[in-house]
Scaffold this motif. Structure first.
Motif, PDB file in Angstrom:
ATOM      1  N   GLY A 134      44.929  39.744  35.528  1.00  0.00           N
ATOM      2  CA  GLY A 134      45.881  39.578  36.621  1.00  0.00           C
ATOM      3  C   GLY A 134      45.226  39.203  37.935  1.00  0.00           C
ATOM      4  N   PHE A 135      43.882  39.270  37.975  1.00  0.00           N
ATOM      5  CA  PHE A 135      43.151  38.816  39.158  1.00  0.00           C
ATOM      6  C   PHE A 135      42.945  37.304  39.076  1.00  0.00           C
ATOM      7  CE2 PHE A 135      41.611  43.252  38.848  1.00  0.00           C
ATOM      8  CZ  PHE A 135      41.868  43.690  40.137  1.00  0.00           C
ATOM      9  N   GLU A 347      48.212  46.055  40.860  1.00  0.00           N
ATOM     10  CA  GLU A 347      49.427  45.289  41.098  1.00  0.00           C
ATOM     11  C   GLU A 347      50.501  46.182  41.726  1.00  0.00           C
ATOM     12  OE1 GLU A 347      50.639  43.447  37.457  1.00  0.00           O
ATOM     13  OE2 GLU A 347      49.221  41.786  37.676  1.00  0.00           O
ATOM     14  N   SER A 360      45.296  40.751  48.880  1.00  0.00           N
ATOM     15  CA  SER A 360      45.073  41.180  47.501  1.00  0.00           C
ATOM     16  C   SER A 360      44.478  40.065  46.662  1.00  0.00           C
ATOM     17  CB  SER A 360      46.401  41.640  46.889  1.00  0.00           C
ATOM     18  OG  SER A 360      46.247  41.938  45.514  1.00  0.00           O
ATOM     19  N   ARG A 362      45.267  39.951  43.480  1.00  0.00           N
ATOM     20  CA  ARG A 362      46.188  39.892  42.349  1.00  0.00           C
ATOM     21  C   ARG A 362      47.091  38.662  42.446  1.00  0.00           C
ATOM     22  NH1 ARG A 362      45.401  43.196  37.885  1.00  0.00           N
ATOM     23  NH2 ARG A 362      44.523  45.196  38.554  1.00  0.00           N
TER      24      ARG A 362
END
Length: 449
Positions: A134-135, A347, A360, A362
């Motif tokens: 998710g990064f 997240e 972030s 994310r």
């Protein structure tokens, strides 16, 4: 040095494993995981920057949920690495490492960091929704990985962006920002500069130190097709392309305020915020400062775009940090620190973190229509992170020593004390001496991680 982005096999495997974990049956996984660790203390270093102030605002939530106390010392960036290195070599009290992308090699090779793979084996303290995939891949590789192993999770992540005063540009006859560096200098620079009124087109943060080496010097190598080193780790600074970029930087000085070579981030940001300059290339993290009416006069005139493209394309500055568990910490401290790092980069809190002024790493948070509409920096930043140069600054352990050389001679070049050619040659000679002593030319060290 330039290469296509690739993610090492262990990163892919670990990301797949964590992505495949079932979603937690209850939302209180963190509270359950922290029960045996109540009263444990996490000790780390933060910087005086928006991303850290943002996580500090959210800390009471974590401490209330977990009973874990997070202690932090706010340290100037220029002193942060030295302070951490002294702590780790003396086996001090830090349980968490703040790792700049150019420190990752040094910290990992010295054994100061615990691999994420080792921590994630303990399912009792690992978020079922950790999702390493998710990064942004560029960030996970550049900030958190070394030698095929993930050590830290991206935190306080930056892309170089063009911040500008749209009202000043409009007054000068421009309805959009410059798309290329050539246009920036030849078209926008003259029209936006009036020294008699203390008005300038641009401010480039250039203070001697990492600001000079990373934010000023390196910014004009990659877009012009240059680089610090060639594929054999010899200096590439006297190549035609690198010389073109560094010469271009000198030519831009006529459109900058006097004394700009002593500007750090705060001075460059303030110059735009107070109306002295029309444009700056700065880290995405400074958006909240420029958008804050308490610190900026820009108001609705604040606009953001990707950094201009050079002859080699758009290759913007890349910077940021990861948070990692320190190997010197006790087993209980390592567990507590791992819980904090997962929470701080999750997240789950990404939107709250962005709303508090952080950036972030994310991907999901920037797909939120509300976030896209509220923050002008999102679209150009995400575009910059789709592709980039992980080695924007070399990530090997020798970088801190080389950075000092680049900072010294890069400043001398910018001040006109030495020519571009002579300064670049001096940096190259001294840089190769360091790399030679450390075994980069006799096979003792891997040249590229």
């Amino acid at each position: 040095m330039k290469r296509a982005l690739r993610i090492c096999a262990s990163v892919v495997a670990l990301a797949a494993a964590t992505a495949a974990m079932p979603v937690a049956a209850m939302a209180d996984w963190l509270e359950e995981a922290a029960k045996p660790l109540k009263g444990t203390e996490v000790n780390g270093i933060f910087l005086d920057r928006p991303g850290y102030r943002a996580i500090i605002k959210l800390l009471p939530e974590f401490e209330k949920k977990t009973g874990i106390k997070v202690n932090y010392e706010i340290v100037p960036y220029e002193n942060a690495r030295e302070k951490e290195v002294l702590n780790f070599t003396s086996r001090g009290d830090l349980t968490m490492a703040l790792v700049d992308l150019v420190w990752i090699g040094e910290f990992a090779e010295n054994g100061w960091l615990v691999p994420v793979e080792d921590l994630a084996k303990d399912k009792a303290i690992t978020d079922p929704n950790l999702k390493l995939d998710g990064f942004f891949p560029l960030l996970l590789e550049a900030f958190g990985s070394w030698g095929g192993t993930v050590y830290g999770l991206p935190f306080d992540n930056y892309s170089g962006l063009l911040f500008y005063n749209s009202c000043k540009l409009k007054e000068a006859g421009f309805d959009k920002p410059p798309a290329t560096w050539a246009e920036f200098k030849d078209v926008y620079g003259p029209k936006l500069t009036d020294a008699s009124k203390n008005q300038y087109a641009y401010a480039l943060q250039s203070r001697r130190g990492e600001t000079q080496s990373a934010d000023s010097f390196m910014r004009f190598l990659w877009p012009f097709g240059g680089s610090l080193l060639n594929k054999d780790f010899k200096s590439n600074l006297n190549s035609k392309e690198s010389q073109a970029g560094l010469t271009f930087r000198q030519d831009l000085l006529k459109y900058m305020p006097p004394g700009v070579v002593s500007f750090d981030h705060a001075e460059a940001v303030n110059a735009l915020a107070q109306g002295q300059v029309a444009m700056i290339t700065e880290w995405s993290a400074f958006y909240s400062t420029l958008a804050d009416p308490a610190t900026s006069k820009l108001g609705d005139c604040l606009a953001v775009a990707p950094e201009p493209a050079g002859p080699a394309g758009r290759l913007p500055a890349l910077g940021g940090f990861s948070l990692a568990v320190a190997s010197q910490a006790s087993p209980e401290q390592q567990k507590a620190t791992w819980l904090f790092i997962q929470w701080a980069t999750s997240e789950e809190i990404a939107k709250a973190y962005v709303d508090a002024g952080g950036v972030s790493g994310r991907m999901s948070v920037y797909k939120d229509p509300e976030v896209q509409a509220k923050y002008k920096f999102v679209e150009p930043m995400v575009a910059s992170w789709q592709a980039g140069v992980p080695e924007y600054r070399p990530r090997f352990p020798a970088w801190p020593a080389i950075s000092e050389i680049v900072a010294e001679w890069g400043s001398k070049i910018e001040l006109g004390e030495v020519s571009v050619e002579a300064g670049a040659k001096e940096i190259g000679t001294r840089m190769e001496e360091i790399l030679g002593k450390e075994g980069y030319y006799d096979g003792k060290k891997k040249l590229l991680q």
